[in-house]
Structure formats: structure tokens, C-alpha cells
Motif scaffolding. Structure first.
Motif, mmCIF file in Angstrom:
data_model
loop_
_atom_site.group_PDB
_atom_site.id
_atom_site.type_symbol
_atom_site.label_atom_id
_atom_site.label_comp_id
_atom_site.label_asym_id
_atom_site.label_seq_id
_atom_site.Cartn_x
_atom_site.Cartn_y
_atom_site.Cartn_z
ATOM 1 N N SER A 184 0.832 -1.209 0.000
ATOM 2 C CA SER A 184 0.000 0.000 0.000
ATOM 3 C C SER A 184 0.868 1.262 0.000
ATOM 4 O O SER A 184 0.497 2.263 -0.621
ATOM 5 C CB SER A 184 -0.976 0.004 1.174
ATOM 6 N N VAL B 96 3.127 5.587 -6.063
ATOM 7 C CA VAL B 96 2.815 5.588 -7.498
ATOM 8 C C VAL B 96 1.709 6.599 -7.779
ATOM 9 O O VAL B 96 1.815 7.422 -8.698
ATOM 10 C CB VAL B 96 2.407 4.174 -7.980
ATOM 11 N N THR B 97 0.650 6.566 -6.984
ATOM 12 C CA THR B 97 -0.471 7.492 -7.163
ATOM 13 C C THR B 97 -0.009 8.942 -7.034
ATOM 14 O O THR B 97 -0.369 9.792 -7.859
ATOM 15 C CB THR B 97 -1.580 7.191 -6.141
ATOM 16 N N SER B 98 0.805 9.234 -6.031
ATOM 17 C CA SER B 98 1.292 10.599 -5.812
ATOM 18 C C SER B 98 2.142 11.103 -6.973
ATOM 19 O O SER B 98 1.974 12.229 -7.443
ATOM 20 C CB SER B 98 2.125 10.676 -4.533
ATOM 21 N N LEU C 196 2.283 9.907 -10.136
ATOM 22 C CA LEU C 196 1.503 10.028 -11.364
ATOM 23 C C LEU C 196 0.596 11.257 -11.347
ATOM 24 O O LEU C 196 0.467 11.952 -12.355
ATOM 25 C CB LEU C 196 0.693 8.762 -11.624
ATOM 26 N N ALA C 197 -0.012 11.542 -10.206
ATOM 27 C CA ALA C 197 -0.863 12.729 -10.092
ATOM 28 C C ALA C 197 -0.029 13.998 -10.275
ATOM 29 O O ALA C 197 -0.439 14.920 -10.984
ATOM 30 C CB ALA C 197 -1.575 12.744 -8.746
ATOM 31 N N ALA D 133 1.971 1.668 -3.610
ATOM 32 C CA ALA D 133 0.822 2.099 -4.418
ATOM 33 C C ALA D 133 0.533 3.579 -4.178
ATOM 34 O O ALA D 133 0.230 4.323 -5.125
ATOM 35 C CB ALA D 133 -0.401 1.247 -4.095
ATOM 36 N N GLY D 134 0.647 4.024 -2.933
ATOM 37 C CA GLY D 134 0.447 5.438 -2.619
ATOM 38 C C GLY D 134 1.501 6.314 -3.276
ATOM 39 O O GLY D 134 1.195 7.403 -3.784
#
Length: 103
Positions: A72, A78-80, A82-83, A75-76
Motif C-alpha cells: 500500500s 505511485v499514485t502521488s 503520477l498525479a 501504491a500510494g
């Protein structure tokens, strides 16, 4: 992926790569690249911090990380990234070393 020698880069960052040859990675491949980078760093000079991190990042036979929180956390991240890249760009890697410890 092409990384040019410093004398050919001019003002470019050492991490700048030619856009047309930059590989696209899956999230899993990016994770494995991160692991390999840290593993190589550890091999040059083993430290408990990096060793412990690698232990938690190691993949079990079912493909999950040994430390369940790592999945997790990654994944967090990656999300940060990419955003941020979809907007003004990820800037948290742009830092300068402070003068900590100097008189």
C-alpha cells in the motif's frame, strides 16, 4: 533508454533521458527496478537501514512483499507521482543538500 555522459548533457540533469527512447514500465517493473537499485546500493556498502528495507521489499513466493504495508505504501507513492506528473510535475526529488553539520 539512453543516458548520455556528463560532457554531452550540458545543463541537463544526470537523470534526464531521451524522451523518445524512455521505456514504459508497469507498476510491478517499477517496483523491481526500485528493488534492484537499492540492492546494488546495499552491495556497495551494506547498512542495516537498507538491509531492513530490502527485507520488507522482498517478494514472497505468492508475489506479495514480505512486509504487508509495503504494497500500500508503494501504491500510494505511485499514485502521488503520477498525479504530480499529470500536473506541474513531481518536484520532491528536487532538493539541495543542506549545510547541516557545517560551522
Amino acid at each position: 533508454m539512453e543516458v548520455r555522459p556528463a560532457r554531452e548533457r550540458g545543463q541537463e540533469s544526470a537523470l534526464m533521458m531521451e524522451q523518445q527512447t524512455e521505456p514504459l514500465l508497469t507498476v510491478r517493473q517499477a517496483y523491481l527496478v526500485m528493488f534492484e537499485f537499492l540492492r546494488c546500493h546495499y552491495e556497495r556498502g551494506p547498512t542495516d537501514d537498507i538491509g531492513g528495507l530490502l527485507g520488507g521489499l522482498s517478494l514472497l513466493t505468492d508475489g506479495s512483499p514480505a512486509d504487508s504495508a509495503v504494497q500500500s505504501d508503494f501504491a500510494g507513492a505511485v499514485t502521488s507521482v503520477l498525479a504530480a506528473e499529470a500536473g506541474a510535475g513531481y518536484r520532491k526529488a528536487n532538493f539541495k543538500l543542506g549545510s547541516r553539520g557545517s560551522a
